[in-house]
Design a protein around this motif. Structure first.
Motif, short mmCIF file in Angstrom:
data_model
loop_
_atom_site.label_atom_id
_atom_site.label_comp_id
_atom_site.label_asym_id
_atom_site.label_seq_id
_atom_site.Cartn_x
_atom_site.Cartn_y
_atom_site.Cartn_z
N PHE A 371 17.35 10.62 10.25
CA PHE A 371 17.50 9.22 9.83
C PHE A 371 16.21 8.45 10.01
O PHE A 371 15.76 7.74 9.11
N ILE A 372 15.56 8.60 11.16
CA ILE A 372 14.35 7.84 11.45
C ILE A 372 13.19 8.30 10.59
O ILE A 372 12.43 7.50 10.05
N ASN A 373 13.04 9.60 10.43
CA ASN A 373 11.94 10.10 9.60
C ASN A 373 12.07 9.65 8.15
O ASN A 373 11.10 9.42 7.46
N LYS A 374 13.32 9.50 7.72
CA LYS A 374 13.55 9.10 6.33
C LYS A 374 13.29 7.62 6.12
O LYS A 374 12.80 7.20 5.08
N ASN A 375 13.63 6.81 7.13
CA ASN A 375 13.66 5.37 6.92
C ASN A 375 12.50 4.59 7.53
O ASN A 375 12.36 3.41 7.26
N ILE A 376 11.67 5.22 8.35
CA ILE A 376 10.68 4.43 9.10
C ILE A 376 9.69 3.72 8.20
O ILE A 376 9.22 2.63 8.51
N TYR A 377 9.39 4.32 7.03
CA TYR A 377 8.47 3.65 6.09
C TYR A 377 9.19 3.26 4.80
O TYR A 377 8.57 3.09 3.76
N SER A 378 10.52 3.13 4.85
CA SER A 378 11.28 3.09 3.60
C SER A 378 11.10 1.82 2.79
O SER A 378 11.45 1.79 1.64
N GLU A 379 10.59 0.73 3.35
CA GLU A 379 10.41 -0.50 2.59
C GLU A 379 8.94 -0.92 2.64
O GLU A 379 8.24 -0.67 3.60
N ASN A 380 8.53 -1.60 1.58
CA ASN A 380 7.16 -2.11 1.55
C ASN A 380 7.08 -3.41 2.34
O ASN A 380 6.71 -4.45 1.83
N SER A 381 7.44 -3.35 3.61
CA SER A 381 7.36 -4.53 4.46
C SER A 381 6.01 -4.53 5.14
O SER A 381 5.31 -3.52 5.23
N ILE A 382 5.63 -5.70 5.66
CA ILE A 382 4.37 -5.80 6.39
C ILE A 382 4.37 -4.84 7.58
O ILE A 382 3.39 -4.14 7.83
N GLU A 383 5.49 -4.83 8.31
CA GLU A 383 5.56 -3.95 9.48
C GLU A 383 5.44 -2.48 9.08
O GLU A 383 4.78 -1.70 9.77
N GLY A 384 6.07 -2.10 7.96
CA GLY A 384 5.98 -0.71 7.52
C GLY A 384 4.56 -0.33 7.15
O GLY A 384 4.09 0.77 7.47
N ILE A 385 3.86 -1.25 6.48
CA ILE A 385 2.47 -0.99 6.11
C ILE A 385 1.58 -0.93 7.34
O ILE A 385 0.70 -0.05 7.46
N GLN A 386 1.79 -1.83 8.28
CA GLN A 386 1.01 -1.80 9.52
C GLN A 386 1.21 -0.48 10.26
O GLN A 386 0.24 0.10 10.77
N LYS A 387 2.46 -0.03 10.29
CA LYS A 387 2.74 1.24 10.96
C LYS A 387 2.04 2.40 10.27
O LYS A 387 1.46 3.27 10.94
N ALA A 388 2.07 2.40 8.95
CA ALA A 388 1.43 3.49 8.20
C ALA A 388 -0.09 3.49 8.41
O ALA A 388 -0.71 4.54 8.60
N VAL A 389 -0.71 2.31 8.37
CA VAL A 389 -2.16 2.21 8.58
C VAL A 389 -2.52 2.64 10.00
O VAL A 389 -3.49 3.40 10.21
N ALA A 390 -1.76 2.17 10.98
CA ALA A 390 -2.04 2.51 12.37
C ALA A 390 -1.92 4.01 12.60
O ALA A 390 -2.76 4.62 13.28
N ASP A 391 -0.89 4.63 12.02
CA ASP A 391 -0.72 6.08 12.18
C ASP A 391 -1.86 6.85 11.52
O ASP A 391 -2.36 7.84 12.07
N TYR A 392 -2.29 6.39 10.36
CA TYR A 392 -3.36 7.09 9.65
C TYR A 392 -4.66 7.07 10.44
O TYR A 392 -5.38 8.07 10.51
N TYR A 393 -4.96 5.94 11.06
CA TYR A 393 -6.23 5.79 11.79
C TYR A 393 -6.09 6.09 13.29
O TYR A 393 -7.04 5.89 14.05
N HIS A 394 -4.90 6.54 13.70
CA HIS A 394 -4.66 6.90 15.10
C HIS A 394 -4.95 5.73 16.05
O HIS A 394 -5.57 5.89 17.11
#
Length: 471
Positions: A371-394
């Motif tokens: 459930f979490i792996n599927k939904n953690i980035y599921s919306e184009n929200s600011i928080e989702g984008i921040q999480k994706a950027v932070a994960d990419y750059y460690h």
């Protein structure tokens, strides 16, 4: 502010010194809280009694809910302020004279005196969900102002914040708050409340055009107007879906005007601010700004934890959950409240199958991993984008929101701002706010810089693409 001259007991007059004390009290409170809270909860208070010998103070409040808010949220501040001004610790009492109680007495007297039988009102279908109320609307910094505004409207519909325009992304509690306002009004008054959605309004209106018989058309049109215009409170959800429906927009415009001119309360929700509803008629958008537009932000970590605890209350897993499991769910589901509810339901279902004595972190991780792996980035929200950027750059989301200006953080921060602007409908000020309260000009500069770099740096394009794929 004009004060009453008499104590409520009618024995002693408020002296000039007392008036000065009250003025100093209000001035001090104004400095200690934000202006919106002061004007909502303190501006219209009246000092009824000041007795330094018995150490008692009585304050008249304009709304019954003020007693609850002042008593629960501001009592310590009020007490400390009076102590600071007088050196005395007072017992403070808030008093409200209920208009509904007076109406009930009048009706009772009328019935006893034989002034005709009281009319039996036709049952009105409000479409409200009774379970959605202020008591189970969990409050944090992201929605506190919206709730305060909602309670003020519930206490005095048509007299304050009209229209009340609540906006924010899906799943943040807008509908819950609207139902809470409506339920409070129904419970505490005889006002006629109607909850609807823009889809329901549109379907009702287009039904007029689908009738072939002229007589039926007139009858249906009158029924439509009676339904939407003969109410004291109209609550309409998801107004953004009127985009493209020009005739329905015109009808809503006339409905809005009819209600507003009669001082009837209008409450509207949308997934974006009135300024951002560019495809709605300008005259509608301008009217949405007449009252109070109030934003609900995505819940922060602390609020997400509070919501989880509220949702599991009185359930089979309430006494089995470790605190670190609650924090795990709160950290993993950052998009909106519905994801939190989904995670809780998933965990409850898994628990019902396995029946553990205790729910620890390892168990929760196993239950929720898909459930979490599927939904953690599921919306184009600011928080989702921040999480994706932070994960990419460690790095962490806290780094993106923080004050560090080192290149390994500043540049990902600019990329995050750029992606938020490109992938969401959020404004520059809102993006700046979510990135640590930065000015809108900082966001504009970041977007311009990344756009320029993309033209000269193919590798950056690949980076942006990879982050977008995560989102």
């Amino acid at each position: 502010m004009k004060l009453k001259n008499m104590w409520d007991c009618g024995v002693k007059r408020l002296t000039t010194d007392t008036n000065e004390l009250w003025k100093n009290f209000l001035d001090s409170i104004y400095k200690d809280i934000n202006a919106a809270s002061f004007h909502t909860w303190f501006k219209d208070l009246v000092l009824l009694q000041y007795d330094p010998i018995k150490a008692k103070i009585k304050i008249k409040v304009p709304m019954s809910i003020s007693c609850k808010i002042l008593g629960e949220n501001y009592y310590s501040l009020i007490e400390e302020t009076f102590t600071k001004l007088t050196g005395i610790t007072f017992d403070i009492e808030f008093i409200f004279e209920s208009e509904k109680e007076k109406t009930a007495v009048d009706n009772f007297q009328k019935e006893i005196l034989g002034d005709g039988e009281l009319p039996i009102e036709e049952k009105w279908e409000s479409n409200l969900i009774p379970e959605l109320n202020f008591d189970n609307f969990v409050v944090g910094d992201s929605n506190r102002l919206a709730k305060v505004a909602g309670m003020a409207v519930a206490e005095a519909p048509g007299k304050i914040h009209n229209p009340l325009f609540i906006y924010g992304k899906s799943g943040l509690g807008k509908t819950h708050l609207m139902h809470a306002i409506g339920n409070y009004i129904v419970e505490h008054s005889n006002k006629k409340v109607l909850y609807t959605t823009s889809d329901m309004f549109m379907n009702d209106y287009t039904g007029i055009a689908n009738l072939e018989n002229q007589a039926n058309t007139v009858e249906y049109a009158n029924s439509f107007k009676n339904k939407y215009r003969n109410v004291d409170v109209l609550i309409i959800d998801d107004i953004q879906y009127l985009v493209g429906a020009e005739k329905t927009q015109q009808e809503f415009f006339h409905t809005f005007n009819t209600l507003h001119q009669a001082n009837k309360q209008i409450i509207i929700s949308s997934d974006r601010s009135p300024d951002d509803l560019k495809k709605l008629e300008e005259r509608l958008r301008s009217r949405f700004m007449w009252g109070l537009p109030v934003d609900i932000y995505p819940p922060d970590f602390e609020l997400r934890c509070k919501i989880i605890k509220e949702k599991i209350k009185n359930t089979s897993i309430a006494d089995k959950l470790d605190e670190d499991v609650i924090e795990f769910i709160a950290n993993s589901c950052q998009n909106d409240v519905r994801f939190l509810e989904g995670a809780i339901n998933r965990l409850m279902a898994y628990t019902a199958m396995v029946v553990p004595d205790h729910i620890e972190l390892e168990f929760a991780n196993e239950a929720l991993k898909d459930f979490i792996n599927k939904n953690i980035y599921s919306e184009n929200s600011i928080e989702g984008i921040q999480k994706a950027v932070a994960d990419y750059y460690h790095i962490t989301v806290a780094d993106l929101k923080g004050k560090k200006k080192s290149a390994n953080i500043a540049y990902p921060r600019q990329i995050g701002m750029y992606l938020c602007r490109m992938m969401t409908d959020e404004t520059f000020p809102r993006i700046g706010l979510e990135f640590g309260g930065r000015d809108h000009s900082t966001v504009i500069h970041a977007c311009d810089k990344i756009e320029k770099d993309l033209k000269n740096n193919p590798a950056l394009g690949n980076t942006i693409k990879e982050i977008k794929n995560k989102v």
